[in-house]
Every structure is written in structure tokens, then in C-alpha cells.
Design a protein around this motif. Structure first.
Motif, PDB file in Angstrom:
ATOM      1  N   HIS A  30       1.328  -1.208  -0.452  1.00  0.00           N
ATOM      2  CA  HIS A  30      -0.647  -0.515   0.326  1.00  0.00           C
ATOM      3  C   HIS A  30       0.828   1.716   0.383  1.00  0.00           C
ATOM      4  O   HIS A  30       1.812   0.948   0.280  1.00  0.00           O
ATOM      5  CB  HIS A  30      -0.723   0.495   1.293  1.00  0.00           C
ATOM      6  CG  HIS A  30      -2.320  -1.048   1.301  1.00  0.00           C
ATOM      7  ND1 HIS A  30      -2.568  -1.267   3.128  1.00  0.00           N
ATOM      8  CD2 HIS A  30      -2.273  -1.723   0.808  1.00  0.00           C
ATOM      9  CE1 HIS A  30      -3.641  -2.186   2.960  1.00  0.00           C
ATOM     10  NE2 HIS A  30      -3.155  -2.461   1.336  1.00  0.00           N
ATOM     11  N   PRO A  77      -6.908   1.507   0.619  1.00  0.00           N
ATOM     12  CA  PRO A  77      -5.529   1.619   0.267  1.00  0.00           C
ATOM     13  C   PRO A  77      -5.525   2.354  -1.044  1.00  0.00           C
ATOM     14  O   PRO A  77      -6.052   1.534  -1.990  1.00  0.00           O
ATOM     15  CB  PRO A  77      -5.530   0.278   0.792  1.00  0.00           C
ATOM     16  CG  PRO A  77      -6.858  -0.537   0.488  1.00  0.00           C
ATOM     17  CD  PRO A  77      -7.520   0.684   0.972  1.00  0.00           C
ATOM     18  N   SER A  78      -4.177   2.972  -1.507  1.00  0.00           N
ATOM     19  CA  SER A  78      -3.611   2.656  -3.028  1.00  0.00           C
ATOM     20  C   SER A  78      -1.864   1.474  -3.132  1.00  0.00           C
ATOM     21  O   SER A  78      -1.984   1.470  -2.464  1.00  0.00           O
ATOM     22  CB  SER A  78      -3.229   4.617  -2.738  1.00  0.00           C
ATOM     23  OG  SER A  78      -4.399   5.126  -2.801  1.00  0.00           O
ATOM     24  N   HIS A  79      -2.291   1.631  -4.909  1.00  0.00           N
ATOM     25  CA  HIS A  79      -1.140   0.375  -4.793  1.00  0.00           C
ATOM     26  C   HIS A  79      -0.762   1.420  -5.609  1.00  0.00           C
ATOM     27  O   HIS A  79      -1.170   2.101  -6.838  1.00  0.00           O
ATOM     28  CB  HIS A  79      -2.255  -0.973  -5.110  1.00  0.00           C
ATOM     29  CG  HIS A  79      -3.161  -0.863  -3.645  1.00  0.00           C
ATOM     30  ND1 HIS A  79      -4.280  -0.624  -4.049  1.00  0.00           N
ATOM     31  CD2 HIS A  79      -3.227  -1.556  -2.902  1.00  0.00           C
ATOM     32  CE1 HIS A  79      -5.027  -1.749  -2.892  1.00  0.00           C
ATOM     33  NE2 HIS A  79      -4.213  -2.597  -2.722  1.00  0.00           N
TER      34      HIS A  79
END
Length: 151
Positions: A30, A77-79
């Protein structure tokens, strides 16, 4: 995606794009907390610069806006591979000592807010670090950019 279609909390955001790559990730894959804070700082400076205040102005006025408090909200979350639209607004400026900035990061793919922050800044003397009143250029520029005057 047109910026106007994203779910902004306020109108007329100042926006910068952020493409997430492997260097921004933590061991969970993340975006790391430090990467978000780095982006918050860069976005605040970019916005100040766009309003007409450069660090050289801070130096010539012997003033700085320093962080007193961060309130951070991690929504999703960012990926790696995500593209975030990162926005900021000055949401309050007392024209004396403090101002507050709101930050909102929206994932283009999901069209959802992934991160928000509210940061309180205090005006200080660059040479002593002591709190000092906002100089006239700060009042004029930051005050006029404030979306909720006299908050």
C-alpha cells in the motif's frame, strides 16, 4: 477523467496528479504513510507557489508557515499503478497567526477518496522560530485564497 466529475469535498480545488510507483509502497504493498505526507508537503508548496508566494518571499519577510497539527484520514489503500488526483484548499485563515489546509486525494480508477488531511499552520519568524503575526502579503494572498473566510 475531468476533474469536475471527481467527488471533491469543496469547489475549485488546486490539483496535482500523483502516479503511484513501487517507491511509494510499504511492506503491505500500500502507499506508505510517509509518501502521503511527502505528497501533502509538495502539494502545499505547489499551491503557495501558484498563488504567488515563493520560499524567497518567506525569507525576505522573515516568516514561515510551519505545521502545528496534522489530522490524517486513510479511507482506502492505494496501490502501485494507481493515479491519484491530489487537491488542496485553504479552508481557514484568521489573518493573525494561523491557517488551515484541507487535502483530498482521489483515486481516478475507483473515483473514490483514498486519503484526506487537515493541517494547521502557524506563522513564525524564520530566524527565531517564535510565533509572529502574518505579514501583509500572507494575509492578502492566503486570506484571499481561503474558501471559508474568517473560519
Amino acid at each position: 477523467m475531468p476533474e469536475s466529475l471527481l467527488p471533491w469535498r469543496y469547489e475549485s480545488p488546486f490539483i496535482k496528479s500523483w502516479q503511484i510507483d513501487a517507491s511509494h509502497l510499504d511492506h503491505y504493498n500500500h502507499v506508505n504513510n510517509v509518501a502521503y505526507l511527502t505528497q501533502v508537503e509538495a502539494l502545499a508548496w505547489a499551491h503557495s507557489n501558484s498563488l504567488g508566494l515563493q520560499f524567497s518571499d518567506y525569507q525576505s519577510l522573515n516568516r514561515a508557515m510551519v505545521i502545528k497539527r496534522h489530522e490524517l484520514d486513510y479511507h482506502l489503500p492505494s496501490h502501485e499503478g494507481d493515479s491519484l488526483q491530489c487537491a488542496t484548499w485553504i479552508v481557514s485563515c484568521d489573518n493573525k497567526l494561523t491557517l488551515k489546509r484541507h487535502f483530498q486525494f482521489v483515486c481516478e480508477r475507483r473515483q473514490k477518496t483514498v486519503f484526506e488531511a487537515l493541517t494547521t499552520f502557524v506563522c513564525v519568524s524564520l530566524d527565531s522560530g517564535a510565533p509572529k503575526r502574518l505579514p501583509e502579503p500572507f494575509k492578502e494572498i492566503y486570506g484571499n485564497a481561503c474558501i471559508e473566510p474568517n473560519f
